[in-house]
Design an enzyme around this catalytic site. Structure first.
Site, mmCIF file in Angstrom:
data_model
loop_
_atom_site.group_PDB
_atom_site.id
_atom_site.type_symbol
_atom_site.label_atom_id
_atom_site.label_comp_id
_atom_site.label_asym_id
_atom_site.label_seq_id
_atom_site.Cartn_x
_atom_site.Cartn_y
_atom_site.Cartn_z
ATOM 1 N N SER A 39 -6.920 -4.587 -0.982
ATOM 2 C CA SER A 39 -6.136 -3.376 -0.726
ATOM 3 C C SER A 39 -6.202 -2.869 0.712
ATOM 4 O O SER A 39 -5.443 -1.962 1.061
ATOM 5 C CB SER A 39 -6.571 -2.250 -1.668
ATOM 6 O OG SER A 39 -6.025 -2.481 -2.929
ATOM 7 N N LYS A 94 -2.972 -2.840 2.410
ATOM 8 C CA LYS A 94 -1.980 -1.777 2.203
ATOM 9 C C LYS A 94 -1.791 -0.922 3.463
ATOM 10 O O LYS A 94 -0.751 -0.293 3.640
ATOM 11 C CB LYS A 94 -2.410 -0.900 1.019
ATOM 12 C CG LYS A 94 -2.434 -1.651 -0.318
ATOM 13 C CD LYS A 94 -3.071 -0.805 -1.437
ATOM 14 C CE LYS A 94 -3.143 -1.564 -2.749
ATOM 15 N NZ LYS A 94 -3.897 -0.813 -3.794
ATOM 16 N N TYR A 141 3.181 -9.044 -3.227
ATOM 17 C CA TYR A 141 2.021 -8.141 -3.244
ATOM 18 C C TYR A 141 0.711 -8.908 -3.447
ATOM 19 O O TYR A 141 -0.272 -8.676 -2.737
ATOM 20 C CB TYR A 141 2.229 -7.095 -4.351
ATOM 21 C CG TYR A 141 1.026 -6.232 -4.608
ATOM 22 C CD1 TYR A 141 0.692 -5.185 -3.744
ATOM 23 C CD2 TYR A 141 0.197 -6.464 -5.712
ATOM 24 C CE1 TYR A 141 -0.428 -4.397 -3.978
ATOM 25 C CE2 TYR A 141 -0.922 -5.683 -5.948
ATOM 26 C CZ TYR A 141 -1.231 -4.656 -5.077
ATOM 27 O OH TYR A 141 -2.350 -3.883 -5.301
ATOM 28 N N TYR A 179 -9.135 5.802 -3.409
ATOM 29 C CA TYR A 179 -8.741 6.108 -4.791
ATOM 30 C C TYR A 179 -9.361 7.415 -5.247
ATOM 31 O O TYR A 179 -9.349 8.392 -4.497
ATOM 32 C CB TYR A 179 -9.122 4.938 -5.720
ATOM 33 C CG TYR A 179 -8.588 3.618 -5.228
ATOM 34 C CD1 TYR A 179 -7.219 3.455 -5.031
ATOM 35 C CD2 TYR A 179 -9.421 2.547 -4.941
ATOM 36 C CE1 TYR A 179 -6.713 2.249 -4.570
ATOM 37 C CE2 TYR A 179 -8.912 1.342 -4.476
ATOM 38 C CZ TYR A 179 -7.564 1.205 -4.301
ATOM 39 O OH TYR A 179 -7.067 0.027 -3.845
ATOM 40 N N VAL A 203 -10.834 -4.251 -3.246
ATOM 41 C CA VAL A 203 -11.755 -4.741 -4.270
ATOM 42 C C VAL A 203 -12.460 -6.041 -3.886
ATOM 43 O O VAL A 203 -13.338 -6.498 -4.616
ATOM 44 C CB VAL A 203 -11.103 -4.910 -5.674
ATOM 45 C CG1 VAL A 203 -10.747 -3.581 -6.290
ATOM 46 C CG2 VAL A 203 -9.923 -5.850 -5.624
HETATM 47 N N1 GLU Z 1 -5.056 -6.912 -5.571
HETATM 48 C C1 GLU Z 1 -5.783 -5.820 -6.122
HETATM 49 C C2 GLU Z 1 -5.036 -5.219 -7.286
HETATM 50 O O1 GLU Z 1 -3.872 -5.014 -7.170
HETATM 51 C C3 GLU Z 1 -6.040 -4.793 -5.069
HETATM 52 C C4 GLU Z 1 -6.831 -3.606 -5.557
HETATM 53 C C5 GLU Z 1 -7.839 -3.139 -4.537
HETATM 54 O O2 GLU Z 1 -8.198 -3.873 -3.617
HETATM 55 O O3 GLU Z 1 -8.316 -2.000 -4.654
HETATM 56 O O4 GLU Z 1 -5.573 -4.940 -8.312
#
Ligand code: GLU
Length: 305
Positions: free
Chosen positions: A64, A67, A191, A239, A257
């Site tokens: 993430s 992003k 994605y 988050y 993650v």
């Molecule tokens: N590819 C992961 C998902 O979409 C990213 C989530 C993350 O890194 O927090 O679940």
């Protein structure tokens, strides 16, 4: 900054002894296999100095953290129109929650929860093949880092494609509200591959330099956008632990993650840390602690002037 090298070495030392390191993400099988003992940290300063410690040159899955880069591309391409597709409020919910999305008619709260990031990827995919978008993203990240040796790990992308049922649910749910413009499979393909970009802490700290907003740093987006991206990192980057990270660290950051965190000290530094074990909110457990230690010892906080 002689202190910085010493502080990073101390942090690596102190944290290597930790027994409770959190748990690597298990819902993406390729990530579950990573050694939880890995730990790296890197800092780039506004003076152009680089500091690394631990496993800072080993590539990991940025997940993430990607992003941040797709948001920068989307703001560059769509400008403020992007905010028609996604909000900019903290969600207070888990990164992959579907609950809020139903309450809010399929409009994601912010670009960093999964639904919001999928909507951002969907927005920049419009009129392009996923391959073109991923090429643009890699070009952006390589230019920001000043390093062409940054790649997508296709096995990680495939692993998530096979098990990413939550993300499929989120994407189809948004599509049902006509809030996803491309077929969900196409948007999610892009994605999952964006999340599977691999970088080392050294490369990630370099890629984050444009967010310092300091003279002499790569200019990837307009200065006014740099401020806004940092604001969203601060309020939404961790988050449902974003408030806790702001309280403990006082700096904009974005976690993934894979166990990575990119953290910005505006005007001063770009920090990347990697420790694969996650806490209950899906953020790197020791990575968060490391940045807290570093920020405290360096006196870095957006609230300290
Ligand atoms: N590819 C992961 C998902 O979409 C990213 C989530 C993350 O890194 O927090 O679940």
């Amino acid at each position: 900054m002689a202190d910085l090298a010493k502080i990073l070495a101390e942090i690596v030392d102190e944290l290597s002894a930790r027994e409770n390191r959190g748990v690597p993400a298990t819902y993406i099988p390729e990530l579950a296999a990573i050694d939880p003992k890995k730990f790296g940290i890197a800092v780039e300063t506004a003076e152009g100095e680089s500091y690394v410690a631990g496993d800072a040159t080993e590539a990991f899955s940025i997940q993430s953290v990607s992003k941040v880069f797709t948001l920068a591309i989307a703001l560059g391409r769509l400008g403020d129109q992007l905010w028609g597709r996604v909000g900019r409020e903290p969600s207070g919910q888990a990164f992959n929650s579907i609950l809020q999305l139903e309450h809010e008619q399929g409009r994601p709260r912010n670009p960093f929860i999964n639904a919001g990031a999928i909507a951002v990827t969907d927005a920049i995919l419009a009129g392009h093949e996923p391959k073109e978008l991923l090429g643009e993203l890699l070009h952006f990240v390589r230019t920001a880092a000043g390093d062409d040796d940054i790649h997508i790990n296709k096995s990680v992308a495939k692993s998530e494609t096979n098990t990413g049922h939550r993300n499929f649910a989120l994407a189809h749910f948004m599509r049902s509200y006509n809030r996803l413009y491309n077929p969900p499979e196409l948007t999610l393909g892009a994605y999952f591959h964006q999340c599977a970009i691999e970088m080392s802490c050294a490369q990630l700290a370099r890629a984050g330099r444009f967010l310092m907003g300091a003279p002499g740093m790569p200019r990837m987006v307009a200065p006014s956008r740099v401020l806004r991206i940092n604001a969203i990192m601060m309020t939404c980057g961790h988050y449902d632990a974003s408030g806790d990270f702001a309280f403990r660290v006082g700096l904009p950051g974005k976690s993934g993650v894979g166990g990575g965190i990119l953290c910005i000290v505006p005007g001063k530094a770009s920090i990347a840390v990697w420790s694969p074990g996650l806490n209950d909110q899906g953020n790197s457990k020791l990575g968060t602690e490391a940045i807290e230690m570093l920020a405290t010892r360096m006196g870095w906080s957006v609230f300290s002037g």
